[in-house]
Design an enzyme around this catalytic site. Structure first.
Site, PDB file in Angstrom:
ATOM      1  N   ASP A  67       0.821  -1.214   0.000  1.00 14.74           N
ATOM      2  CA  ASP A  67       0.000   0.000   0.000  1.00 14.74           C
ATOM      3  C   ASP A  67       0.854   1.261   0.000  1.00 14.74           C
ATOM      4  O   ASP A  67       2.073   1.190   0.136  1.00 14.74           O
ATOM      5  CB  ASP A  67      -0.968  -0.001   1.200  1.00 14.74           C
ATOM      6  CG  ASP A  67      -0.261  -0.298   2.523  1.00 14.74           C
ATOM      7  OD1 ASP A  67       0.984  -0.336   2.551  1.00 14.74           O
ATOM      8  OD2 ASP A  67      -0.957  -0.501   3.528  1.00 14.74           O
ATOM      9  N   HIS A 138      -7.355  -2.880  10.246  1.00 15.70           N
ATOM     10  CA  HIS A 138      -7.096  -2.799   8.796  1.00 15.70           C
ATOM     11  C   HIS A 138      -5.904  -3.685   8.414  1.00 15.70           C
ATOM     12  O   HIS A 138      -5.011  -3.953   9.206  1.00 15.70           O
ATOM     13  CB  HIS A 138      -6.923  -1.354   8.311  1.00 15.70           C
ATOM     14  CG  HIS A 138      -5.629  -0.690   8.632  1.00 15.70           C
ATOM     15  ND1 HIS A 138      -5.455   0.677   8.529  1.00 15.70           N
ATOM     16  CD2 HIS A 138      -4.425  -1.172   9.055  1.00 15.70           C
ATOM     17  CE1 HIS A 138      -4.212   0.981   8.850  1.00 15.70           C
ATOM     18  NE2 HIS A 138      -3.574  -0.107   9.187  1.00 15.70           N
TER      19      HIS A 138
HETATM   20  C1  F6R Z   1       1.537  -0.513   6.065  1.00 15.14           C
HETATM   21  C2  F6R Z   1       0.289  -1.261   6.251  1.00 15.14           C
HETATM   22  C3  F6R Z   1      -0.491  -1.089   7.503  1.00 15.14           C
HETATM   23  C4  F6R Z   1       0.325  -1.511   8.714  1.00 15.14           C
HETATM   24  C5  F6R Z   1      -0.468  -1.393  10.004  1.00 15.14           C
HETATM   25  C6  F6R Z   1       0.395  -1.677  11.219  1.00 15.14           C
HETATM   26  O1  F6R Z   1       2.108  -0.840   4.820  1.00 15.14           O
HETATM   27  O2  F6R Z   1      -0.098  -2.003   5.392  1.00 15.14           O
HETATM   28  O3  F6R Z   1      -1.674  -1.838   7.418  1.00 15.14           O
HETATM   29  O4  F6R Z   1       0.731  -2.850   8.540  1.00 15.14           O
HETATM   30  O5  F6R Z   1      -1.022  -0.130  10.124  1.00 15.14           O
HETATM   31  O6  F6R Z   1       1.439  -0.750  11.293  1.00 15.14           O
HETATM   32  P1  F6R Z   1       2.603  -0.905  12.350  1.00 15.14           P
HETATM   33  O7  F6R Z   1       3.373  -2.106  11.996  1.00 15.14           O
HETATM   34  O8  F6R Z   1       3.413   0.370  12.203  1.00 15.14           O
HETATM   35  O9  F6R Z   1       1.952  -1.032  13.687  1.00 15.14           O
END
Ligand code: F6R
Length: 244
Positions: A67, A138
């Site tokens: 994304d 998400h």
């Molecule tokens: C980023 C993405 C998001 C993150 C999620 C968790 O490319 O796809 O869905 O995986 O927001 O983010 P962190 O790992 O920073 O807690």
């Protein structure tokens, strides 16, 4: 779907790196889709160390961006593109033909979505999707309530995502939309690895693994995946009901 709980983020990251490296060893031309964020940062660092250290052929696999933030240029240190360049593409010296990232400032975002879908289908689909999970459940930017039938699309970001997303940026940044692979990609991917760590993910991991499977909590869809693996550290697993 299987669940694996590790002592801490470091042990989990090592196992994740090992799993991705094994995918590349077993199928050198794998198509691998990768999330950005705090959770996989260490795993990607360990992955590049493993691949280089063990001399694994990493010139044939294809890396795909899960994304990107719309309106954020790739040079911005908070962009997913910048993250993947600094963690993997640069250290592994991947060739230009080996990766496909989103251009968050493309004028025609629908063309950007179509190009990604075509890129994936021309390569026969995704072998492994490595995803994190947002505080709202998400996956990528598939926000609560999203259709499970979508491939790549542009989506209005949820308030939680706009707020939590500030952590990636050097200064206050307006986050409105995201461009993301869809839950249809996740369902069709040969395998999926979801990683979660820390106390702050405990509540959403309980909902993901024990609540009703519902697009209002997009992460619950992984429970239907026959080759899905959820890796958690003890903190993220702390609210799960213990096995009988
Ligand atoms: C980023 C993405 C998001 C993150 C999620 C968790 O490319 O796809 O869905 O995986 O927001 O983010 P962190 O790992 O920073 O807690």
């Amino acid at each position: 779907m299987k669940i694996a709980v590790f002592d801490d983020h470091q042990v989990m990251s090592f196992q994740a790196a090992r799993m991705i490296a094994t995918q590349i060893k077993n199928k050198p031309d794998s198509v691998i889709c990768l999330a950005s964020g705090e959770t996989p940062f260490l795993a990607y660092h360990l992955l590049s160390t493993l691949l280089l250290g063990e001399g694994v052929d990493h010139q044939q696999f294809t890396l795909i961006d899960l994304d990107e933030w719309v309106n954020i240029p790739s040079q911005n240190t908070g962009s997913c593109s910048y993250f993947l360049h600094t963690t993997l593409i640069g250290p592994l010296k991947l060739s230009l033909s080996q990766f496909k990232l989103f251009d968050g400032i493309a004028l025609d975002l629908q063309a950007e979505c179509d190009a990604m879908d075509e890129f994936i289908s021309k390569r026969g689909g995704i072998d492994l999707m490595v995803v994190g999970i947002g505080m709202n459940g998400h996956i990528g930017f598939n926000e609560p309530g999203v259709s499970t039938e979508l491939y790549t699309h542009v989506i209005e970001l949820d308030d939680t995502t706009r707020t939590v997303g500030q952590k990636y940026f050097a200064g206050k940044t307006t986050l409105g939309q995201g461009i993301t692979l869809g839950l249809k990609h996740l369902q069709e991917s040969n395998s999926v690895l979801l990683m979660a760590s820390g106390d702050r993910k405990a509540r959403i991991m309980k909902a993901t693994l024990e609540g009703t499977i519902d697009p209002l909590v997009p992460s619950t869809i992984i429970r239907n995946h026959s080759n899905g693996l959820v890796m958690l550290d003890q903190k993220a697993a702390s609210l799960l009901t213990p096995d009988e």
